[in-house]
Scaffold this motif. Structure first.
Motif, mmCIF file in Angstrom:
data_model
loop_
_atom_site.group_PDB
_atom_site.id
_atom_site.type_symbol
_atom_site.label_atom_id
_atom_site.label_comp_id
_atom_site.label_asym_id
_atom_site.label_seq_id
_atom_site.Cartn_x
_atom_site.Cartn_y
_atom_site.Cartn_z
ATOM 1 N N GLN A 178 -44.166 -27.158 -19.816
ATOM 2 C CA GLN A 178 -43.559 -28.306 -19.551
ATOM 3 C C GLN A 178 -44.301 -29.243 -20.356
ATOM 4 O OE1 GLN A 178 -41.272 -28.427 -15.354
ATOM 5 N NE2 GLN A 178 -43.543 -28.650 -15.585
ATOM 6 N N TRP A 179 -44.550 -29.273 -21.468
ATOM 7 C CA TRP A 179 -45.552 -30.691 -22.087
ATOM 8 C C TRP A 179 -45.317 -32.167 -21.554
ATOM 9 C CZ3 TRP A 179 -45.058 -32.454 -28.074
ATOM 10 C CH2 TRP A 179 -45.841 -33.263 -28.236
ATOM 11 N N ASN A 180 -46.748 -32.491 -21.553
ATOM 12 C CA ASN A 180 -46.810 -34.398 -20.909
ATOM 13 C C ASN A 180 -46.973 -34.896 -21.870
ATOM 14 O OD1 ASN A 180 -49.789 -33.664 -21.899
ATOM 15 N ND2 ASN A 180 -49.839 -34.313 -19.831
ATOM 16 N N GLY A 181 -46.649 -34.846 -23.110
ATOM 17 C CA GLY A 181 -46.823 -35.113 -24.221
ATOM 18 C C GLY A 181 -48.628 -35.666 -25.309
ATOM 19 N N VAL A 234 -49.154 -38.328 -27.742
ATOM 20 C CA VAL A 234 -48.970 -38.926 -28.824
ATOM 21 C C VAL A 234 -47.340 -38.563 -29.224
ATOM 22 C CG1 VAL A 234 -51.330 -37.009 -30.136
ATOM 23 C CG2 VAL A 234 -48.885 -35.640 -29.737
ATOM 24 N N SER A 235 -46.587 -37.934 -27.848
ATOM 25 C CA SER A 235 -44.970 -37.691 -27.414
ATOM 26 C C SER A 235 -44.853 -38.713 -26.036
ATOM 27 C CB SER A 235 -44.903 -36.747 -27.499
ATOM 28 O OG SER A 235 -43.565 -36.384 -27.444
ATOM 29 N N ASP A 236 -43.641 -38.916 -25.707
ATOM 30 C CA ASP A 236 -43.245 -38.951 -24.796
ATOM 31 C C ASP A 236 -43.194 -38.396 -23.493
ATOM 32 O OD1 ASP A 236 -41.099 -38.087 -25.538
ATOM 33 O OD2 ASP A 236 -39.915 -39.874 -25.414
ATOM 34 N N GLY A 237 -43.926 -36.766 -24.322
ATOM 35 C CA GLY A 237 -43.404 -35.866 -23.228
ATOM 36 C C GLY A 237 -42.277 -35.159 -23.183
ATOM 37 N N HIS A 238 -41.001 -35.617 -23.544
ATOM 38 C CA HIS A 238 -39.523 -35.088 -23.193
ATOM 39 C C HIS A 238 -39.251 -34.740 -24.073
ATOM 40 C CE1 HIS A 238 -38.753 -39.507 -21.524
ATOM 41 N NE2 HIS A 238 -39.711 -38.438 -20.160
ATOM 42 N N THR A 239 -39.762 -33.806 -25.529
ATOM 43 C CA THR A 239 -39.479 -33.235 -26.631
ATOM 44 C C THR A 239 -40.503 -31.529 -26.393
ATOM 45 O OG1 THR A 239 -41.287 -33.807 -27.935
ATOM 46 C CG2 THR A 239 -39.158 -34.716 -28.248
ATOM 47 N N PRO A 240 -40.056 -30.707 -26.585
ATOM 48 C CA PRO A 240 -40.747 -28.653 -26.599
ATOM 49 C C PRO A 240 -42.483 -29.426 -26.858
ATOM 50 C CG PRO A 240 -38.914 -29.036 -26.994
ATOM 51 C CD PRO A 240 -38.811 -31.179 -27.608
ATOM 52 N N PRO A 241 -43.064 -28.815 -26.887
ATOM 53 C CA PRO A 241 -44.119 -29.304 -27.341
ATOM 54 C C PRO A 241 -44.456 -28.595 -28.929
ATOM 55 C CG PRO A 241 -44.630 -27.866 -25.405
ATOM 56 C CD PRO A 241 -43.226 -27.721 -25.926
ATOM 57 N N PRO A 242 -44.836 -29.129 -30.239
ATOM 58 C CA PRO A 242 -44.692 -28.713 -31.543
ATOM 59 C C PRO A 242 -44.922 -27.533 -31.477
ATOM 60 C CG PRO A 242 -46.232 -30.448 -31.696
ATOM 61 C CD PRO A 242 -45.889 -30.125 -29.752
ATOM 62 N N PHE A 281 -60.214 -26.468 -31.978
ATOM 63 C CA PHE A 281 -58.882 -26.114 -31.623
ATOM 64 C C PHE A 281 -58.436 -27.192 -30.757
ATOM 65 C CE2 PHE A 281 -61.951 -22.353 -31.596
ATOM 66 C CZ PHE A 281 -61.611 -21.915 -32.547
ATOM 67 N N GLU A 282 -56.595 -26.977 -31.672
ATOM 68 C CA GLU A 282 -55.521 -27.906 -30.775
ATOM 69 C C GLU A 282 -55.118 -26.963 -29.953
ATOM 70 O OE1 GLU A 282 -53.402 -30.484 -33.621
ATOM 71 O OE2 GLU A 282 -51.728 -28.395 -32.828
ATOM 72 N N PHE A 283 -53.832 -28.106 -29.304
ATOM 73 C CA PHE A 283 -52.998 -27.035 -28.097
ATOM 74 C C PHE A 283 -52.787 -27.886 -27.532
ATOM 75 C CE2 PHE A 283 -56.506 -27.118 -25.084
ATOM 76 C CZ PHE A 283 -56.079 -27.078 -24.266
ATOM 77 N N PRO A 284 -51.005 -28.599 -26.664
ATOM 78 C CA PRO A 284 -50.166 -29.517 -25.938
ATOM 79 C C PRO A 284 -50.687 -29.329 -24.891
ATOM 80 C CG PRO A 284 -49.346 -28.219 -27.223
ATOM 81 C CD PRO A 284 -50.074 -27.549 -27.177
ATOM 82 N N MET A 285 -51.234 -30.260 -24.197
ATOM 83 C CA MET A 285 -51.841 -30.579 -22.933
ATOM 84 C C MET A 285 -50.047 -29.705 -21.926
ATOM 85 S SD MET A 285 -52.958 -32.801 -20.120
ATOM 86 C CE MET A 285 -54.726 -33.531 -21.114
ATOM 87 N N CYS A 286 -50.034 -28.728 -21.119
ATOM 88 C CA CYS A 286 -49.081 -27.951 -20.608
ATOM 89 C C CYS A 286 -48.880 -27.540 -19.052
ATOM 90 C CB CYS A 286 -48.141 -27.275 -21.761
ATOM 91 S SG CYS A 286 -47.271 -27.812 -23.102
ATOM 92 N N ASP A 287 -48.073 -27.243 -18.743
ATOM 93 C CA ASP A 287 -48.466 -26.741 -17.419
ATOM 94 C C ASP A 287 -46.730 -25.821 -16.881
ATOM 95 O OD1 ASP A 287 -47.281 -28.780 -16.222
ATOM 96 O OD2 ASP A 287 -48.321 -29.167 -13.941
ATOM 97 N N ARG A 288 -46.796 -25.749 -15.690
ATOM 98 C CA ARG A 288 -45.342 -25.011 -15.173
ATOM 99 C C ARG A 288 -45.049 -25.278 -14.674
ATOM 100 N NH1 ARG A 288 -42.813 -20.000 -18.000
ATOM 101 N NH2 ARG A 288 -44.423 -19.515 -19.572
#
Length: 413
Positions: A178-181, A234-242, A281-288
């Protein structure tokens, strides 16, 4: 009893050290082909430091880490919102450490190898699945050469990270990441020492936030190896992580430089800090999604495999260490299925509460609150927010996460 551990990260090593300390047999299997000091800076709070002390590794940790003295929250203009003393300076009996993740991991790995043998971690063994019955559990691992390795024991612990294969089998309907954008860039750079060389700074808000703090003396006098994190919506979080979220995708300089104008902190040349960082390094802020239970019968989860959380509040590594210590203690004192049930009954509610709180910003919500009320800065902080409001945010998080002092305002000024 024999315990199979899938994953030799910080949580898996804490579990293995606890089992070794209590005379419980274990096997630890790691997917990576070699144990390398990966990652960037992290913080270890006093409640987790207490667990590390009981494992006998504090002297080694002191040699590779900074004892954090102060945490300063400010807005994007460098105006201070709140300053908190940390660790021993705040009245805790143990310090808070700022440390390179790879250094902490190395301390735990060295201790385990010294106590249980240099080949104790079986590298290049990626867990693929398991079967269990009333008498035990059998796990299958695939080597880097494609060979299948079968291991049997009385329990299996999935400490195999945010992309856990053990979790995938236990919870096949799990919705995944789950990505928060918010995209995060993290790096370390030798930088001039600031504020005594033991201060953390958090600036901005949840949409655009900057965190930086020293983690080790630099190679030149007057410098510290400094960890920085830039988090931006960078996103509204409604799309999958890039991209697949991990700790090893190199970031691009042009991406972080685009956010330099957002911050005007008088004491920091942010552009120079970014440009001088050799690699980041880069990564999307995610959890589950949260789980009401982690495992079943003889199998359970630990650390990011069980409760991945946003990296706010300095609790990711801390909770993995605590997981390992608690589970190891229960396994040393109870039959397997009872031990795993006791472990989950204690740890699931605590870690679930932290995951929820981190989604709302955790203790860093103080900067969000001020930004909402005064997006262009303020003349007098007291006109924007009260001391009591700020103390309540920090105090409630510390209490919930397990590292509070008796007075929730202790250490805050």
């Amino acid at each position: 009893m024999k315990v199979l551990i899938a994953g030799a990260g910080i949580g898996g090593l804490a579990l293995a050290l606890t089992l070794e300390q209590n005379g419980v047999e274990f096997e630890i299997h790691e997917a990576a082909g070699e144990m390398r000091p990966l990652g960037v800076g992290i913080n270890v709070l006093p409640h987790a430091v207490g667990e590390l002390e009981s494992l006998g590794v504090l002297d080694a940790l002191d040699r590779v880490a900074v004892r954090t003295r102060n945490l300063r929250y400010m807005n994007r203009f460098g105006q201070e919102i709140v300053s908190q003393l940390r660790g021993l300076h705040a009245g805790h009996s143990l310090p808070q450490y700022s440390v390179h993740r790879g250094k902490l991991h190395g301390v735990l790995l060295a201790a385990l190898r010294e106590r249980a043998g240099p080949e104790v971690v079986r590298v290049g063994h990626r867990c693929e699945g398991f079967v269990q019955d009333a008498n035990g559990v059998t796990a299958s691992f695939r080597t880097l050469q494609g060979e299948l390795v079968i291991a049997s024991g009385d329990a299996l612990v999935g400490a195999d990270g945010i992309h856990s294969a053990v979790r995938a089998q236990l919870h096949p309907d799990d919705g995944g990441m789950q990505w928060n954008g918010i995209m995060m860039w993290r790096g370390t750079v030798e930088w001039p020492t600031f504020e005594g060389g033991d201060t953390m700074i958090v600036a901005g808000d949840m949409r655009e936030k900057l965190l930086y703090y020293p983690i080790f003396p630099g190679s030149k006098p007057g410098t510290m190896l400094t960890n920085w994190v830039l988090s931006c919506q960078v996103s509204d979080g409604h799309t999958p992580p890039p991209r697949r979220e991990n700790w090893s995708r190199p970031g691009r300089l042009e991406d972080v430089l685009a956010y330099v104008p957002k911050f005007r902190i008088p004491s920091l040349d942010l552009e120079a800090m970014f440009r001088q960082t050799p690699e980041f390094f880069e990564f999307p802020m995610c959890d589950r999604e949260l789980l009401s239970s982690w495992g079943t019968a003889r199998v359970t989860l630990l650390g990011d495999a069980a409760h991945p959380m946003y990296p706010v509040g300095s609790n990711g590594a801390a909770q993995a260490v605590i997981d390992g210590k608690r589970l190891g203690g229960y396994l040393a004192a109870h039959p397997v299925t009872e031990a795993l049930a006791l472990y989950e009954s204690e740890r699931v509610p605590v870690t679930s509460a932290i995951v929820r709180a981190n989604r709302e910003g955790g203790p860093e919500r103080v900067v969000d609150l001020v930004s909402e009320r005064a997006p262009n800065g303020f003349d007098k902080l007291g006109d924007i927010v009260t001391r009591e409001e700020l103390a309540a945010i920090a105090g409630s998080y510390a209490t919930m996460a397990g590292f509070a002092l008796n007075d929730p305002e202790d250490g805050t000024r």
